[in-house]
Design an enzyme around this catalytic site. Structure first.
Site, PDB file in Angstrom:
ATOM      1  N   ASN A   9       0.864  -1.179   0.000  1.00  0.00           N
ATOM      2  CA  ASN A   9       0.000   0.000   0.000  1.00  0.00           C
ATOM      3  C   ASN A   9       0.904   1.234   0.000  1.00  0.00           C
ATOM      4  O   ASN A   9       1.460   1.593   1.025  1.00  0.00           O
ATOM      5  CB  ASN A   9      -0.891  -0.043   1.246  1.00  0.00           C
ATOM      6  CG  ASN A   9      -1.738   1.204   1.418  1.00  0.00           C
ATOM      7  OD1 ASN A   9      -1.806   2.053   0.524  1.00  0.00           O
ATOM      8  ND2 ASN A   9      -2.375   1.329   2.572  1.00  0.00           N
ATOM      9  N   LYS A  11       0.160   4.258  -0.344  1.00  0.00           N
ATOM     10  CA  LYS A  11      -0.496   5.455   0.224  1.00  0.00           C
ATOM     11  C   LYS A  11      -0.222   6.682  -0.667  1.00  0.00           C
ATOM     12  O   LYS A  11      -0.094   6.527  -1.883  1.00  0.00           O
ATOM     13  CB  LYS A  11      -0.043   5.664   1.676  1.00  0.00           C
ATOM     14  CG  LYS A  11      -0.242   4.396   2.512  1.00  0.00           C
ATOM     15  CD  LYS A  11      -0.106   4.599   3.993  1.00  0.00           C
ATOM     16  CE  LYS A  11      -0.318   3.268   4.703  1.00  0.00           C
ATOM     17  NZ  LYS A  11      -0.238   3.370   6.157  1.00  0.00           N
ATOM     18  N   HIS A 105      -9.608   1.042   4.937  1.00  0.00           N
ATOM     19  CA  HIS A 105      -8.335   1.279   5.616  1.00  0.00           C
ATOM     20  C   HIS A 105      -8.585   2.240   6.780  1.00  0.00           C
ATOM     21  O   HIS A 105      -9.397   3.163   6.662  1.00  0.00           O
ATOM     22  CB  HIS A 105      -7.312   1.863   4.638  1.00  0.00           C
ATOM     23  CG  HIS A 105      -5.934   1.895   5.224  1.00  0.00           C
ATOM     24  ND1 HIS A 105      -5.549   2.867   6.110  1.00  0.00           N
ATOM     25  CD2 HIS A 105      -4.882   1.053   5.085  1.00  0.00           C
ATOM     26  CE1 HIS A 105      -4.298   2.619   6.492  1.00  0.00           C
ATOM     27  NE2 HIS A 105      -3.867   1.519   5.885  1.00  0.00           N
ATOM     28  N   GLU A 107      -7.005   4.674   7.836  1.00  0.00           N
ATOM     29  CA  GLU A 107      -6.803   6.096   7.515  1.00  0.00           C
ATOM     30  C   GLU A 107      -8.045   6.668   6.827  1.00  0.00           C
ATOM     31  O   GLU A 107      -8.375   7.849   6.994  1.00  0.00           O
ATOM     32  CB  GLU A 107      -5.546   6.260   6.647  1.00  0.00           C
ATOM     33  CG  GLU A 107      -4.281   6.073   7.486  1.00  0.00           C
ATOM     34  CD  GLU A 107      -3.086   5.524   6.743  1.00  0.00           C
ATOM     35  OE1 GLU A 107      -3.072   5.552   5.496  1.00  0.00           O
ATOM     36  OE2 GLU A 107      -2.155   5.038   7.409  1.00  0.00           O
ATOM     37  N   GLU A 177      -5.564  -4.979  10.585  1.00  0.00           N
ATOM     38  CA  GLU A 177      -4.555  -3.952  10.802  1.00  0.00           C
ATOM     39  C   GLU A 177      -4.847  -3.206  12.105  1.00  0.00           C
ATOM     40  O   GLU A 177      -5.645  -2.250  12.103  1.00  0.00           O
ATOM     41  CB  GLU A 177      -4.567  -2.951   9.646  1.00  0.00           C
ATOM     42  CG  GLU A 177      -4.287  -3.578   8.298  1.00  0.00           C
ATOM     43  CD  GLU A 177      -3.711  -2.556   7.322  1.00  0.00           C
ATOM     44  OE1 GLU A 177      -2.595  -2.767   6.854  1.00  0.00           O
ATOM     45  OE2 GLU A 177      -4.378  -1.537   7.067  1.00  0.00           O
ATOM     46  N   GLY A 183       2.163   2.343  10.776  1.00  0.00           N
ATOM     47  CA  GLY A 183       3.083   3.462  10.618  1.00  0.00           C
ATOM     48  C   GLY A 183       3.778   3.876  11.908  1.00  0.00           C
ATOM     49  O   GLY A 183       4.391   4.936  11.976  1.00  0.00           O
ATOM     50  N   SER A 223       3.202  -1.996  10.506  1.00  0.00           N
ATOM     51  CA  SER A 223       4.649  -2.058  10.741  1.00  0.00           C
ATOM     52  C   SER A 223       5.237  -3.438  10.465  1.00  0.00           C
ATOM     53  O   SER A 223       6.194  -3.860  11.120  1.00  0.00           O
ATOM     54  CB  SER A 223       4.984  -1.596  12.163  1.00  0.00           C
ATOM     55  OG  SER A 223       4.567  -0.251  12.348  1.00  0.00           O
ATOM     56  N   GLY A 244       2.733  -1.100   4.361  1.00  0.00           N
ATOM     57  CA  GLY A 244       2.786   0.315   4.029  1.00  0.00           C
ATOM     58  C   GLY A 244       4.220   0.753   3.800  1.00  0.00           C
ATOM     59  O   GLY A 244       4.811   0.549   2.735  1.00  0.00           O
ATOM     60  N   GLY A 245       4.818   1.340   4.834  1.00  0.00           N
ATOM     61  CA  GLY A 245       6.162   1.918   4.727  1.00  0.00           C
ATOM     62  C   GLY A 245       7.185   1.016   4.045  1.00  0.00           C
ATOM     63  O   GLY A 245       7.930   1.469   3.156  1.00  0.00           O
TER      64      GLY A 245
HETATM   65  P1  PGA Z   1       2.620   0.320   7.706  1.00  0.00           P
HETATM   66  O1  PGA Z   1       1.173   0.506   7.056  1.00  0.00           O
HETATM   67  O2  PGA Z   1       3.187  -0.965   7.166  1.00  0.00           O
HETATM   68  O3  PGA Z   1       3.408   1.534   7.257  1.00  0.00           O
HETATM   69  O4  PGA Z   1       2.436   0.263   9.176  1.00  0.00           O
HETATM   70  C1  PGA Z   1       0.336  -0.588   6.841  1.00  0.00           C
HETATM   71  C2  PGA Z   1      -0.965  -0.110   6.238  1.00  0.00           C
HETATM   72  O5  PGA Z   1      -1.408   0.990   6.573  1.00  0.00           O
HETATM   73  O6  PGA Z   1      -1.584  -0.804   5.409  1.00  0.00           O
END
Ligand code: PGA
Length: 260
Positions: A9, A11, A105, A107, A177, A183, A223, A244-245
């Site tokens: 992802n 983002k 998600h 967010e 999640e 994050g 994470s 994500g990251g």
């Molecule tokens: P992250 O994000 O791996 O940066 O924690 C995961 C996500 O939001 O899908």
């Protein structure tokens, strides 16, 4: 047998050149893995990339007919078409060749006010237009601290998904999640991930039967990185990750892909 999946992802990150170069690097690595030039190619998961909308077609163009790699969108609108300035429909996403869409998600839930009933409409749109929804659920930190995390996740699934019929549910991927892990660099322990995934699979089994529960891929997100992926993915009910990251660096993401 359910599929192992590693999804990236991206983002709201990367400009077009960066996005193309990330995808290109990844493709080169996947080519090497597939042909046995590097690593062990016996357990390659399905890979799904979720770039920002504007890059979807550009990334798809880099992977024509590429076996085992799909491209999706990070969101979709809950209507087919109409006067919704700035929005993108599931129909449009499918029409450019993308196959998946992330729905719910955290967010989107927390920053854009997306509530369960709206998410249910989005799931409906995705399925109507032949997209695979990657439906996200997960509790916030106070909810876990209060011991409400199972109830929160059950509620999200109940309202967002469990009105689907069996055939429809069979086309959904679920991503657990925990919001406190997204994050933040704080990952759920493998035991915490397994406990919640087993709970979700039990809910699926109670609602739709054991066969559907066993065939549904449950991804962990929050994470997840090149260091902890192998231990998370070794849990019996963790079928991969929504990353994500760590999906923004080809090396890290590729190591996660090789973590089964
Ligand atoms: P992250 O994000 O791996 O940066 O924690 C995961 C996500 O939001 O899908």
């Amino acid at each position: 047998m359910r599929k192992n999946i590693v999804a990236g992802n991206w983002k709201m990150n990367l400009n077009l050149e960066e996005a193309k170069s990330l995808a290109g690097e990844l493709k080169a690595k996947l080519d090497q893995l597939k042909t046995g030039l590097v690593g062990d190619n016996r357990s390659i998961p399905e890979v799904i990339l979720f770039p920002p909308y504007v890059y979807v077609t550009r990334i798809l163009d880099l992977f024509p007919n590429y076996q085992g790699l799909s491209v999706g969108a990070q969101n979709c609108h809950h209507e087919d078409h109409g006067a919704f300035t700035g929005e993108v429909s599931a129909h449009m996403i499918r029409s450019v060749g993308a196959t998946h869409v992330i729905i719910g998600h955290s967010e989107r839930r927390s920053q854009f006010g997306e509530v369960d009933l709206l998410l249910a409409e989005k799931v409906k749109q995705a399925l109507k237009h032949g997209l695979t929804p990657v439906f996200c659920c997960g509790e916030m930190l106070p909810e876990r601290e209060n011991g409400n995390h199972f109830q929160v996740v059950a509620d999200q699934l109940q309202k967002g998904l469990f009105w689907l019929d069996k055939a429809q549910l069979g086309r959904v991927v679920v991503a657990y999640e925990p919001v406190w892990a997204i994050g933040t660099g704080v990952t759920a322990t493998p035991a915490q991930a397994q406990e919640m995934h087993a709970y979700i699979r039990q809910l699926l089994s109670d609602t739709y039967g054991e066969a559907i529960a066993q065939q549904t891929s449950l991804l962990y997100g929050g994470s997840c990185n090149a260091k902890n992926a192998a231990e998370l993915f070794s849990q019996p009910d963790v079928d991969g990750g929504l990353i994500g990251g760590a999906s923004l660096k080809a090396d890290d993401f590729f190591r996660i892909i090789q973590s089964f």
